[in-house]
Structures are given as C-alpha cells and as structure tokens.
Design an enzyme around this catalytic site. Structure first.
Site, PDB file in Angstrom:
ATOM      1  N   ASN A   1       0.511  -1.145  -0.091  1.00  7.76           N
ATOM      2  CA  ASN A   1       0.078   0.161  -0.252  1.00  7.76           C
ATOM      3  C   ASN A   1       0.992   0.939  -0.526  1.00  7.76           C
ATOM      4  O   ASN A   1       1.779   1.676   0.605  1.00  7.76           O
ATOM      5  CB  ASN A   1      -0.381  -0.364   1.305  1.00  7.76           C
TER       6      ASN A   1
ATOM      7  N   LYS B   1       0.177   3.773  -0.410  1.00  6.18           N
ATOM      8  CA  LYS B   1      -0.464   5.347   0.529  1.00  6.18           C
ATOM      9  C   LYS B   1      -0.727   6.407  -0.959  1.00  6.18           C
ATOM     10  O   LYS B   1      -0.047   6.359  -1.830  1.00  6.18           O
ATOM     11  CB  LYS B   1      -0.403   5.044   1.667  1.00  6.18           C
TER      12      LYS B   1
ATOM     13  N   HIS C   1      -9.756   0.694   5.101  1.00  7.67           N
ATOM     14  CA  HIS C   1      -8.212   1.456   5.780  1.00  7.67           C
ATOM     15  C   HIS C   1      -8.611   2.462   6.386  1.00  7.67           C
ATOM     16  O   HIS C   1      -9.597   2.929   6.685  1.00  7.67           O
ATOM     17  CB  HIS C   1      -7.751   2.006   4.758  1.00  7.67           C
TER      18      HIS C   1
ATOM     19  N   GLU D   1      -7.192   4.760   7.623  1.00 11.94           N
ATOM     20  CA  GLU D   1      -6.855   6.138   7.802  1.00 11.94           C
ATOM     21  C   GLU D   1      -7.785   6.472   7.194  1.00 11.94           C
ATOM     22  O   GLU D   1      -8.646   8.188   7.376  1.00 11.94           O
ATOM     23  CB  GLU D   1      -5.521   6.013   6.844  1.00 11.94           C
TER      24      GLU D   1
ATOM     25  N   GLU E   1      -5.531  -4.795  10.717  1.00 10.22           N
ATOM     26  CA  GLU E   1      -4.269  -3.715  10.872  1.00 10.22           C
ATOM     27  C   GLU E   1      -4.432  -2.817  12.301  1.00 10.22           C
ATOM     28  O   GLU E   1      -5.445  -1.949  12.724  1.00 10.22           O
ATOM     29  CB  GLU E   1      -4.559  -3.149   9.482  1.00 10.22           C
TER      30      GLU E   1
ATOM     31  N   GLY F   1       2.515   2.713  10.667  1.00 16.82           N
ATOM     32  CA  GLY F   1       3.236   3.369  10.516  1.00 16.82           C
ATOM     33  C   GLY F   1       4.010   4.240  11.672  1.00 16.82           C
ATOM     34  O   GLY F   1       4.347   5.201  11.861  1.00 16.82           O
TER      35      GLY F   1
ATOM     36  N   SER G   1       3.442  -1.264  10.343  1.00 23.19           N
ATOM     37  CA  SER G   1       5.044  -1.915  10.174  1.00 23.19           C
ATOM     38  C   SER G   1       5.555  -2.896   9.955  1.00 23.19           C
ATOM     39  O   SER G   1       6.813  -3.357  10.630  1.00 23.19           O
ATOM     40  CB  SER G   1       5.530  -0.912  12.047  1.00 23.19           C
TER      41      SER G   1
HETATM   42  C1  G2H Z   1      -0.983  -0.388   8.162  1.00 21.50           C
HETATM   43  C2  G2H Z   1       0.328  -0.414   6.644  1.00 21.50           C
HETATM   44  C3  G2H Z   1      -0.415  -0.634   5.289  1.00 21.50           C
HETATM   45  P1  G2H Z   1       3.201   0.587   7.234  1.00 21.50           P
HETATM   46  O1  G2H Z   1      -1.976   1.072   7.305  1.00 21.50           O
HETATM   47  O2  G2H Z   1      -1.434  -0.263   5.109  1.00 21.50           O
HETATM   48  O3  G2H Z   1       1.831   0.549   6.869  1.00 21.50           O
HETATM   49  O4  G2H Z   1       3.030  -0.675   7.237  1.00 21.50           O
HETATM   50  O5  G2H Z   1       3.565   1.419   7.388  1.00 21.50           O
HETATM   51  O6  G2H Z   1       2.072   0.451   8.825  1.00 21.50           O
END
Ligand code: G2H
Length: 248
Positions: free
Chosen positions: A10, A12, A95, A97, A165, A171, A211
């Site tokens: 992703n 983003k 998601h 976010e 998630e 993040g 993460s």
């Molecule tokens: C969670 C993830 C990807 P990250 O949002 O969807 O982001 O790996 O940067 O935590």
C-alpha cells in the site's frame, strides 16, 4: 486448506513518476516464489495505469479506495466502474486512515465492499482496533463489529481478503508481536466460522498490516493464521522483496 500467501503493498499518498518507476523496476527484477504468492501493489490513483503498464504480469495492481456506488457527481472520488474500465482488479477498502480521517463508518465500508465485489473487483478489506480500544480490552469486539458490517453485505467471499491492521501499529514502527497477530487472526477465523461458514473460514485469507518490514515478516509469516501482509512504508523500499519471500 491451501490459502495462497498474499502480499499487498500500500503505497498510500506517496511517489513521483521517477520514484514509481524505480519501485517497479526493483519489483520487476525481483526473484519471488512464483505461483506460491500473490503480489498486489497499490499506487495512488494517478499512477495506476502507468504502474499497470510497466509492472510484470505476475504481479497485480489495486486502487486504494473506490466510491460506494455508481459514479456520478462525487467530486474527488473514483468509481468501481472506472476500475473495471481500466482493468484494475483489486481495491483496498476500509483502511483505518480512511475510517479515522474521513469518518468512514463500518456500514459505509460494508456497502463499499459489496459494491466493488458486485462489479467483479477483488477487495482487501481492512479492520483493526485503536490503542485505546486494545488497552480497554475491546480489541476483538471492535474487529468483530467491523467484520460483521462487511459480512452483512457480502454473500460470496471468494474475492475478499481480510487485512487485520491494528491502528497502533500503523506507520509507528510498533509491530504487533507474532503472538498478538496470531491471536486476533485465529479469533477472527473462528468468528467467520461461526457467523459465515466453515468453508469461508478455511479459505479466506487474513493478512496482517502494521509496520511490517523485511526484518519482522518471516516470524509473522510463520503463524498459522497469518496468510500474508498489507505493507505500507516498507513497500516503497527494496525490502518489500524480502517480505514477498517471507513465507518461503
Ligand atoms: C498499515 C500499513 C499498510 P505501515 O496501514 O496498510 O502501513 O506498514 O506503514 O504500517
């Protein structure tokens, strides 16, 4: 059961044309375990056709969102019909976010999932609790409620991947431990078993996001109910290839 390992990237709201080219070049040159893993990358909308045209044919692309119904007077939105038109097979919906920053409710996400599926799209449906909810002991109640709103609108789960998630891990560099991820994934599979069907529980992929990186992915992937990952920050870097290979 034979759930094929699934790794989503992703991206983003990141990237320039040059950066996108660089990421795709790295992916195109990567050695990956062929048929054993599904790889899907999700660039921002404006790069979707560009990435699709450059990306190796065994990897797939996903949009990061789609509108809840037929397109029309919805400024700033992208419709599932457009994804059909551009032959974009996957879409990420719900998601955290978008749930948090854009106030997408459980019901709205359920409707979006159903609409995208009705147009033949495959959906990565995201769920997960906040830190406050985890600390108050309501992790599973929250995740079950989010999944229930999706299950209420979906009758065929063949094209759904559930992405757990935890919001506190997104993040932040604070990854869930393999045991924490496994616990929620196992509870979630049991919920699907009891509320949807034994067949769907056995076949639906539940992937982890928050993460994930090249260093922690192997141990997470070894958990029996972790069927892959949705990767944010690390999907923009060469270590995404290590994550794709984590299950091997
Ligand atoms: C969670 C993830 C990807 P990250 O949002 O969807 O982001 O790996 O940067 O935590």
């Amino acid at each position: 059961m034979g759930r094929k390992f699934f790794v989503g990237g992703n991206w983003k709201c990141n990237g320039t044309t040059e950066e996108v080219k660089k990421i795709v070049t790295t992916l195109n040159e990567a050695k990956v375990p062929g048929e054993d893993v599904v790889v899907v990358v999700s660039p921002p909308y404006v790069f979707l056709p560009f990435v699709k045209s450059l990306l190796r044919s065994d990897f797939h692309v996903a949009a990061q969102n789609a509108w809840v119904s037929k397109g029309g007077a919805y400024t700033g939105e992208i419709s599932a019909e457009m994804l059909v038109n551009l032959d974009i097979p996957w879409v990420i919906l719900g998601h955290s976010e978008r749930r948090q920053l854009l106030n997408e409710s459980n019901e709205f996400v359920g409707d979006k999932v159903a609409y995208a599926l009705s147009l033949g799209r495959k959906v990565i449906a995201c769920i997960g609790e906040t830190l406050e909810q985890r600390e108050s002991g309501s992790t599973f109640a929250v995740v079950a409620e989010q999944t229930k709103a999706i299950a209420a609108k979906v009758s065929n789960w063949d094209n759904v991947v559930l992405a757990y998630e935890p919001v506190w891990a997104i993040g932040t560099g604070k990854v869930a431990t393999p045991a924490q991820a496994q616990e929620v994934h196992a509870d979630l599979r049991k919920w699907v078993h009891d509320n949807v069907s034994a067949e769907v529980a056995a076949s639906v992929r539940i992937i982890y996001g928050g993460s994930v990186n090249g260093g922690n992915s192997k141990e997470l992937a070894s958990q029996p109910d972790v069927d892959g990952f949705l990767v944010g920050g690390a999907s923009l870097k060469p270590e995404f290839v290590d994550i794709i290979n984590a299950a091997t």
